[in-house]
Design an enzyme around this catalytic site. Structure first.
Site, PDB file in Angstrom:
ATOM      1  N   CYS A 185       9.895  -4.231  -1.296  1.00 35.85           N
ATOM      2  CA  CYS A 185       9.449  -3.523  -0.105  1.00 35.85           C
ATOM      3  C   CYS A 185       8.220  -2.712  -0.506  1.00 35.85           C
ATOM      4  CB  CYS A 185      10.566  -2.633   0.451  1.00 35.85           C
ATOM      5  SG  CYS A 185      11.162  -1.403  -0.723  1.00 35.85           S
ATOM      6  N   THR A 186       7.692  -1.925   0.407  1.00 30.56           N
ATOM      7  CA  THR A 186       6.406  -1.266   0.174  1.00 30.56           C
ATOM      8  C   THR A 186       6.366  -0.450  -1.126  1.00 30.56           C
ATOM      9  OG1 THR A 186       6.346  -1.046   2.568  1.00 30.56           O
ATOM     10  CG2 THR A 186       4.604   0.072   1.332  1.00 30.56           C
TER      11      THR A 186
END
Ligand SMILES: [Zn+2]
Ligand SMILES: [Zn+2]
Length: 299
Positions: A185-186
């Site tokens: 994820c980010t």
């Protein structure tokens, strides 16, 4: 003139009294003139704050004075208090809203039963040694993956993190349960929780990327296993790790390449963010998502 900065951080650690931490954080940020968003839960803290560089440094020092937050990694980013409308500090059930506050267990070492942390280099080593057996599993909202994702990644059909549990229990991904799965994820926080939820549901070999896509991209630019642009939750909307990234994003109307996310103009009933290119956006009747455009045309 002083220089502004933004700090991003999270820490999973048991917090007995999230309300008390909330009040302390609010006072601390107000006294330092910091603005931004901070969430506190029984499982830890997640924050993005901006302000004067010296105030940011003092904030870090105060955070590290608190035993539970010792060792928190702070990521510095360009920006200032002006990048946020106000200071928002909240105590919630979860610092990332998966809808599983009772399932998630943490201790002083972080999330219990999560995925194995891999540094960017170790991600590549895993793929070199295990080949196509390795699966990348996107831990973000499906929309974010429209402009960038890991090579051949599985992108679950989720609008918000709340949808992950039903998605994992749908049976769609049961064939991945015996394969090495790398969640990403980010910045890594969503995968801290997601990887634990996956392991609890029978995924046997789960990994997560230390520092998420951001750190991987900083190390490999456009020359690794990441393809395209990274969706970010601030006014920049997206960022790239080098010139000429892969062009994954397509305008919903004309299919031209774009990385421009817009809120569908049907603001009352539609909350969708959609990719609309500059030329289409210039035409008011195309400022809608594909679904709403049809309705507008029929009306
Ligand atoms: Zn277009
Ligand atoms: Zn719409």
């Amino acid at each position: 003139m002083s220089v502004g900065k933004i700090l991003l951080y999270y820490k999973f650690t048991p917090i007995a009294d999230p309300e008390a931490i909330k009040l302390w954080q609010r006072d601390l940020c107000e006294s330092l003139g910091l603005r931004g968003r901070i969430l506190v839960s029984r499982h830890g803290i997640n924050g993005t704050v901006g302000g004067d560089i010296d105030a940011c440094k003092r904030y870090i020092k105060k955070m590290r004075d608190y035993p539970g937050f010792k060792g928190t990694e702070f990521k510095w980013s360009e920006g200032s208090a002006e990048d946020f409308p106000r200071l928002s500090v909240k105590a919630r059930q979860e610092i990332v809203a998966f809808g599983a506050p009772e399932e998630l267990q943490v201790d002083e070492g972080g999330v219990i039963g999560g995925g194995v942390h891999l540094k960017p280099r170790q991600v590549n080593e895993l793929v070199e040694s295990r080949g196509d057996e390795v699966v990348f599993f996107d831990g973000r909202n499906a929309m974010e993956a429209q402009i960038g994702k890991f090579k051949n990644a599985v992108v679950p059909d989720v609008t918000t993190t709340h949808d992950f549990i039903a998605e994992l229990e749908s049976g769609k991904y049961d064939d991945l349960k015996d394969r090495p799965v790398v969640t990403y994820c980010t910045g890594g926080i969503r995968c801290e929780v997601l990887s634990a939820l996956m392991r609890n549901r029978g995924f046997k070999e789960v990994y997560q990327i230390d520092g998420g896509i951001v750190r991987y991209g900083e190390e490999y630019g456009n020359n690794g296993l990441w393809e395209g642009s990274l969706y970010v939750f601030d006014r920049r909307m997206h960022m790239d790790f080098g010139i000429d990234p892969a062009k994954l994003g397509r305008c919903v109307h004309c299919q031209e390449h774009t990385t421009d996310f817009h809120n569908c103009a049907n603001e009352e009933t539609c909350r969708k963010q959609v990719l609309i290119c500059e030329d289409c956006w210039a035409q008011p009747h195309l400022r809608y998502c594909a679904d709403c455009e049809t309705k507008v045309c029929l009306a």
